[in-house]
Design an enzyme around this catalytic site. Structure first.
Site, PDB file in Angstrom:
ATOM      1  CD  GLU A   1      41.150  30.872  43.696  1.00 48.40           C
ATOM      2  OE1 GLU A   1      40.022  30.896  43.161  1.00 48.40           O
ATOM      3  OE2 GLU A   1      42.196  30.774  43.046  1.00 48.40           O
TER       4      GLU A   1
ATOM      5  CD  GLU B   1      43.954  27.968  42.532  1.00 52.04           C
ATOM      6  OE1 GLU B   1      44.726  28.818  42.042  1.00 52.04           O
ATOM      7  OE2 GLU B   1      42.778  28.209  42.819  1.00 52.04           O
TER       8      GLU B   1
ATOM      9  CG  LEU C   1      42.518  26.288  38.486  1.00 54.28           C
ATOM     10  CD1 LEU C   1      42.720  26.948  37.136  1.00 54.28           C
ATOM     11  CD2 LEU C   1      43.761  26.440  39.339  1.00 54.28           C
TER      12      LEU C   1
ATOM     13  CG  ASP D   1      48.271  39.608  45.812  1.00 52.67           C
ATOM     14  OD1 ASP D   1      47.639  39.790  44.757  1.00 52.67           O
ATOM     15  OD2 ASP D   1      49.503  39.763  45.907  1.00 52.67           O
TER      16      ASP D   1
ATOM     17  CG  HIS E   1      49.273  37.847  39.044  1.00 54.28           C
ATOM     18  ND1 HIS E   1      48.213  38.166  38.241  1.00 54.28           N
ATOM     19  CD2 HIS E   1      49.523  36.532  38.830  1.00 54.28           C
ATOM     20  CE1 HIS E   1      47.839  37.099  37.549  1.00 54.28           C
ATOM     21  NE2 HIS E   1      48.605  36.091  37.898  1.00 54.28           N
TER      22      HIS E   1
END
Length: 329
Positions: free
Chosen positions: A63, A32, A61, A87, A132
């Site tokens: 994963e 992304e 978007l 993360d 985050h």
């Protein structure tokens, strides 16, 4: 890039990606915002312009889709490098990582390898919020079939990324976000220890601090502070969580007889727990005190204004050192 130039860790990662893509056309970089933007932290800056949309490109978007796409590419002879951006964004991709990326070589009796590099900007210290700033290393380390590295220096950022991309098997590279803008003067052509090797960053005689990634600078600061108080602390940078360098870590602990493990992740069932167990099993008769840990607390990552209380600090490390059953206190 000129030799001995002072560069940031983000630039070292960028150069490692650029050099790997130049050397091998099968290396692809995607995720992304890694294309025209060059990544949230600019780690992929300029790669789209240099290598084109076919080799450095943005994805939706999604994963799980990013990782599944990487599995298909690897099965067809490519070397994908994927970025999880932050993360905790990687959690939707865990089914692909655990069930397919990590197991494919074993499942096919060696017929199919997974030369995939999973870039995970991890940990806190940047004033971010949950999703985050997670320290998610325990999930990867607990999954057989994955190699996991956590560089703490600019030179290691380059070396470990190059080795990860060159590996025939999947490697998770934990990139410490708060160190992205740390600078050092390095010669990227100079050989560094590879994956599977820990290094002693500072010599000492009274106790050993064991750290990796974001916690290595804290360990070095604590050693400086302790020196001013008359304590000589050794600092070991683990660097490679899987495979783990028992030989270097245990030799360091045996030389001092006391140890503290430092990590940002919550302490329960963590990488720090595993290090304490391994050191205790292998060094028990050399220990003058139980091995201590300084970790994040067993809570979801706190709001930015409270993260300084959650993260290991120099004071918390020095407090742990004081509990190591000294004869002079």
């Amino acid at each position: 890039m000129a030799e001995h130039e002072k560069i940031t860790m983000a630039q070292a990662f960028n150069q490692a990606l650029r050099d790997a893509m130049t050397a091998d056309e099968s290396v692809l970089m995607f995720g992304e915002d890694v294309g025209a933007l060059g990544g949230v932290f600019r780690v992929t800056d300029g790669l789209n312009a240099e290598f084109g949309d076919a080799r450095c490109f943005d994805t939706p978007l999604a994963e799980s889709g990013i990782m599944g796409f990487a599995v298909g590419l690897a099965m067809n002879g490519m070397r994908p490098v994927v970025e999880m951006q932050f993360d905790a964004f990687a959690y939707p991709a865990f089914e692909q990582i655990v069930s397919h990326v990590a197991k494919m070589r074993n499942r096919t009796r060696g017929a199919l390898s997974m030369p995939i590099t999973i870039r995970v900007p991890y940990a806190g210290g940047i004033g971010g919020v949950e999703h985050h700033c997670d320290s998610s290393e325990a999930y990867y380390v607990h999954t057989p079939g994955l190699t996991v590295v956590a560089p703490a220096t600019v030179a290691d950022a380059y070396t470990l990324m190059r080795e990860a991309i060159a590996s025939p098997d999947p490697v998770v590279v934990l990139e410490p976000k708060k160190l992205y803008w740390s600078k050092d003067e390095v010669d990227l052509d100079e050989a560094q220890p590879g994956i599977g090797r820990a290094v002693v960053r500072r010599e000492g005689t009274d106790a050993t601090l064991i750290a990796y990634g974001t916690s290595v600078p804290i360990a070095l600061e604590a050693a400086d502070a302790a020196a001013a108080e008359g304590r000589s602390l050794q600092v070991v940078d683990v660097r490679s969580l899987v495979p783990f360098d028992d030989e270097t870590v245990c030799a360091a602990v045996r030389s001092t007889g006391r140890a503290v493990v430092i990590a940002e992740a919550a302490g329960f069932a963590s990488v720090s727990s595993e290090i304490v167990a391994r050191v205790t099993e292998r060094c028990f008769h050399h220990l003058a005190a139980p091995v201590r840990r300084v970790t994040g607390f067993d809570i979801p990552y706190p709001p930015p204004k409270l993260e300084h209380l959650h993260l290991p600090s120099v004071d918390r490390v020095l407090d742990a050192i004081d509990t190591l059953q000294w004869d002079d206190v």
